[in-house]
Design a protein around this motif. Structure first.
Motif, PDB file in Angstrom:
ATOM      1  N   ASP A  57       0.869  -1.180   0.000  1.00 39.87           N
ATOM      2  CA  ASP A  57       0.000   0.000   0.000  1.00 39.87           C
ATOM      3  C   ASP A  57       0.906   1.231   0.000  1.00 39.87           C
ATOM      4  O   ASP A  57       1.418   1.640   1.042  1.00 39.87           O
ATOM      5  N   ASP A  70      -0.254   4.363   2.175  1.00 40.50           N
ATOM      6  CA  ASP A  70      -0.024   4.242   3.619  1.00 40.50           C
ATOM      7  C   ASP A  70       1.461   4.285   3.955  1.00 40.50           C
ATOM      8  O   ASP A  70       1.869   4.921   4.934  1.00 40.50           O
ATOM      9  N   GLN A 111      -2.366   0.727  -7.006  1.00 47.21           N
ATOM     10  CA  GLN A 111      -1.214   1.497  -6.517  1.00 47.21           C
ATOM     11  C   GLN A 111      -1.084   2.838  -7.239  1.00 47.21           C
ATOM     12  O   GLN A 111      -0.688   3.832  -6.633  1.00 47.21           O
ATOM     13  N   GLN A 162      -3.367   5.012  -5.521  1.00 47.18           N
ATOM     14  CA  GLN A 162      -2.815   5.383  -4.213  1.00 47.18           C
ATOM     15  C   GLN A 162      -1.841   6.545  -4.353  1.00 47.18           C
ATOM     16  O   GLN A 162      -1.846   7.479  -3.541  1.00 47.18           O
TER      17      GLN A 162
END
Length: 199
Positions: free
Chosen positions: A66, A69, A103, A106
């Motif tokens: 992740d 994060d 991703q 993200q």
């Protein structure tokens, strides 16, 4: 506003050296950067290496990483930069074609919500001329697309990646991903790529 950049090209266009130069420019100004490379590329051993000899340590991402994060935690914990600010000033991603679509989103969130610019460097297409999943999403949602130029043996711009065997013969079928360098891939213009596959 922070932006998501995608620097793309065929093999041997200097993507890694461009990334390392951008990283140097940020760090020279006292800014904090975070580098990532694909864990899939076992040749790198946690390093981003260019063919001209530049290298730097990097975090490694796999399909389950992740990135939002991981960067957010580092952003909270990173020491002060030259401007007295805490956090990460820029994220740089090598081998971005291996990012999953999730991703890429993200990384886009890091730009949009945390205000961190993200610079991704990778191949646009595979040895069959097909988009990598990560590259496809980057081409679709990146704020800035920058093509880095490689050169075919004829002098024209190389846009294709021909996969070759140990004897230098074209490989037409196989898995999308096969890690290798100059011994496995040749950057060609579309004309010479098509001619090589037609032999």
């Amino acid at each position: 506003m922070a932006k998501l950049y995608f620097y793309y090209s065929s093999m041997n266009a200097g993507k890694s050296s461009s990334l390392l130069q951008a990283d140097f420019n940020y760090r020279e100004r006292g800014m904090n950067t975070m580098l990532w490379t694909a864990a899939l590329d076992t040749r790198s051993e946690g390093m981003i290496r260019s063919r001209i000899g530049l290298e730097a340590e990097a975090h490694r991402f796999g399909p389950a990483t992740d990135l939002h994060d991981a960067v957010a935690v580092a952003h909270e914990n990173e020491g002060e930069n030259a401007f007295g600010e805490r956090g990460i000033d820029c994220v740089l991603v090598d081998e971005a074609q291996f990012l999953t679509p999730a991703q890429v989103w993200q990384l886009a969130r890091l730009c949009d919500e945390a205000g961190i610019p993200v610079l991704c460097y990778g191949l646009r297409t595979d040895f069959r001329g097909e988009l990598f999943p990560g590259s496809a999403i980057l081409l679709g949602i990146a704020d800035a697309l920058v093509e880095l130029k490689a050169v075919c043996h004829c002098g024209r711009k190389a846009t294709m990646n021909l996969r070759v065997d140990a004897a230098g013969e074209p490989i037409r079928e196989g898995e999308q991903t096969a890690i290798g360098g100059n011994e496995s891939y040749v950057a060609l213009c579309r004309r010479h790529f098509s001619q090589a596959l037609a032999r």
